[in-house]
Design a protein around this motif. Sequence first.
Motif, mmCIF file in Angstrom:
data_model
loop_
_atom_site.group_PDB
_atom_site.id
_atom_site.type_symbol
_atom_site.label_atom_id
_atom_site.label_comp_id
_atom_site.label_asym_id
_atom_site.label_seq_id
_atom_site.Cartn_x
_atom_site.Cartn_y
_atom_site.Cartn_z
ATOM 1 N N SER A 74 0.883 -1.101 0.123
ATOM 2 C CA SER A 74 0.022 0.066 0.086
ATOM 3 C C SER A 74 0.921 1.330 -0.041
ATOM 4 C CB SER A 74 -0.829 0.312 1.275
ATOM 5 O OG SER A 74 -0.301 0.204 2.206
ATOM 6 N N ALA A 75 0.325 2.447 0.173
ATOM 7 C CA ALA A 75 1.141 3.628 0.378
ATOM 8 C C ALA A 75 1.905 3.858 1.522
ATOM 9 C CB ALA A 75 0.341 4.887 -0.007
ATOM 10 N N LYS A 76 1.653 2.818 2.468
ATOM 11 C CA LYS A 76 2.169 2.952 3.742
ATOM 12 C C LYS A 76 2.906 1.826 4.420
ATOM 13 C CE LYS A 76 -0.428 6.942 5.104
ATOM 14 N NZ LYS A 76 0.361 7.871 5.801
ATOM 15 N N SER A 77 2.892 0.872 3.328
ATOM 16 C CA SER A 77 3.474 -0.656 3.885
ATOM 17 C C SER A 77 4.172 -1.171 2.495
ATOM 18 C CB SER A 77 2.528 -1.416 4.484
ATOM 19 O OG SER A 77 1.639 -2.104 3.500
ATOM 20 N N ALA A 78 5.334 -1.916 2.878
ATOM 21 C CA ALA A 78 6.197 -2.479 1.844
ATOM 22 C C ALA A 78 6.725 -3.772 2.618
ATOM 23 C CB ALA A 78 6.892 -1.550 1.140
ATOM 24 N N SER A 79 7.329 -4.796 1.717
ATOM 25 C CA SER A 79 8.230 -5.691 1.949
ATOM 26 C C SER A 79 9.689 -5.483 1.327
ATOM 27 C CB SER A 79 7.779 -7.077 1.646
ATOM 28 O OG SER A 79 6.645 -7.322 2.424
ATOM 29 N N SER A 80 10.748 -6.132 1.726
ATOM 30 C CA SER A 80 12.033 -5.928 1.106
ATOM 31 C C SER A 80 12.862 -7.046 1.419
ATOM 32 C CB SER A 80 12.828 -4.493 1.156
ATOM 33 O OG SER A 80 13.474 -4.552 2.495
ATOM 34 N N GLU A 81 13.553 -7.311 0.497
ATOM 35 C CA GLU A 81 14.761 -8.337 0.730
ATOM 36 C C GLU A 81 16.266 -7.768 0.156
ATOM 37 O OE1 GLU A 81 16.164 -12.755 -0.125
ATOM 38 O OE2 GLU A 81 14.166 -12.240 -0.256
ATOM 39 N N CYS A 82 17.198 -7.929 1.013
ATOM 40 C CA CYS A 82 18.432 -7.263 0.301
ATOM 41 C C CYS A 82 19.680 -8.220 1.032
ATOM 42 C CB CYS A 82 18.982 -6.027 0.812
ATOM 43 S SG CYS A 82 19.331 -5.498 2.542
ATOM 44 N N TYR A 83 20.776 -8.389 0.253
ATOM 45 C CA TYR A 83 21.905 -9.148 0.883
ATOM 46 C C TYR A 83 22.722 -8.457 1.588
ATOM 47 C CZ TYR A 83 19.994 -12.574 -2.565
ATOM 48 O OH TYR A 83 19.137 -13.570 -3.078
ATOM 49 N N GLY A 84 23.479 -8.972 2.334
ATOM 50 C CA GLY A 84 24.481 -8.193 3.112
ATOM 51 C C GLY A 84 25.760 -8.951 3.467
ATOM 52 N N ILE A 85 26.738 -8.429 3.353
ATOM 53 C CA ILE A 85 28.057 -8.762 3.741
ATOM 54 C C ILE A 85 28.473 -8.231 5.026
ATOM 55 C CG2 ILE A 85 30.358 -9.099 3.241
ATOM 56 C CD1 ILE A 85 29.443 -9.514 0.401
ATOM 57 N N PHE A 86 28.939 -8.765 6.236
ATOM 58 C CA PHE A 86 29.485 -8.084 7.209
ATOM 59 C C PHE A 86 30.687 -8.734 7.759
ATOM 60 C CE2 PHE A 86 29.900 -8.919 11.930
ATOM 61 C CZ PHE A 86 30.326 -7.516 12.329
ATOM 62 N N ALA A 87 31.783 -7.882 8.062
ATOM 63 C CA ALA A 87 33.035 -8.274 8.507
ATOM 64 C C ALA A 87 33.161 -7.563 9.860
ATOM 65 C CB ALA A 87 34.071 -8.104 7.511
ATOM 66 N N GLY A 88 33.852 -8.568 10.728
ATOM 67 C CA GLY A 88 34.274 -8.017 11.990
ATOM 68 C C GLY A 88 35.603 -8.513 12.651
ATOM 69 N N ALA A 89 36.557 -7.920 13.372
ATOM 70 C CA ALA A 89 37.636 -8.319 13.697
ATOM 71 C C ALA A 89 37.860 -7.800 15.280
ATOM 72 C CB ALA A 89 38.743 -7.842 12.935
ATOM 73 N N LYS A 90 38.479 -8.701 16.001
ATOM 74 C CA LYS A 90 38.840 -8.651 17.209
ATOM 75 C C LYS A 90 40.172 -8.841 17.784
ATOM 76 C CE LYS A 90 34.392 -9.574 19.560
ATOM 77 N NZ LYS A 90 33.856 -10.591 20.594
ATOM 78 N N ARG A 91 40.941 -8.113 18.578
ATOM 79 C CA ARG A 91 42.171 -8.346 18.926
ATOM 80 C C ARG A 91 42.187 -9.746 19.510
ATOM 81 N NH1 ARG A 91 46.132 -6.000 16.836
ATOM 82 N NH2 ARG A 91 45.157 -4.003 17.235
ATOM 83 N N GLN A 92 42.965 -10.674 19.097
ATOM 84 C CA GLN A 92 43.193 -12.059 19.340
ATOM 85 C C GLN A 92 44.115 -12.379 20.803
ATOM 86 O OE1 GLN A 92 40.946 -14.413 18.243
ATOM 87 N NE2 GLN A 92 40.460 -12.459 17.335
#
Length: 174
Positions: free
Chosen positions: A82-100
């Motif tokens: 409708s004019a006020k509701s929608a659905s979406s799908e998108c792909y995502g890539i995430f990288a995270g690093a910590k001190r070991q």
Amino acid sequence: MEPALQQLIDRQAIGDVIQRYARTLDWLDDEGQAGCYWPDAEVDYGFYKGRADQFLPIVMEVERASDRRWHMLSQPLIRFHSAKSASSECYGIFAGAKRQDDGKLAGKLFGGRYLDEWEKRTEGHGEEWRISGRTYLLDWQSDLTDQPEFEPDPEFPLPTARIDKSDHPLYRPL
């Protein structure tokens, strides 16, 4: 306004929220991250299932625990109900690093998709789109070992930035 033109404007507004979501995580912008969701949005990330306003402190704590974080989301495929509701799908890539323990930076690279529900509500001085429901699906993950430090590599000296707290001097509200 013609419906087709309004839908283009709405598509862009939803796309902007998706990009703002990734950016505000990376720069540790709590307020900007909160502005991506309606407070009563239901989110499911597997490790957390519940309201967005209760999820935001948890996800920001997770992000702050990383020495380096990087999110990239694809352009979403959007279907308007409708004019006020929608659905979406998108792909995502995430990288995270910590001190070991050995002093090196290491982490993981994740790939997945965001299944979002959207609502356009009146907020402040006008209407805006925000996420009203989200399910995150993890598709794959890979180890990232021996990541570069925060100083430029002398052989290829690109600038770097250590973003370890909110209000980084290079952060620009957009």
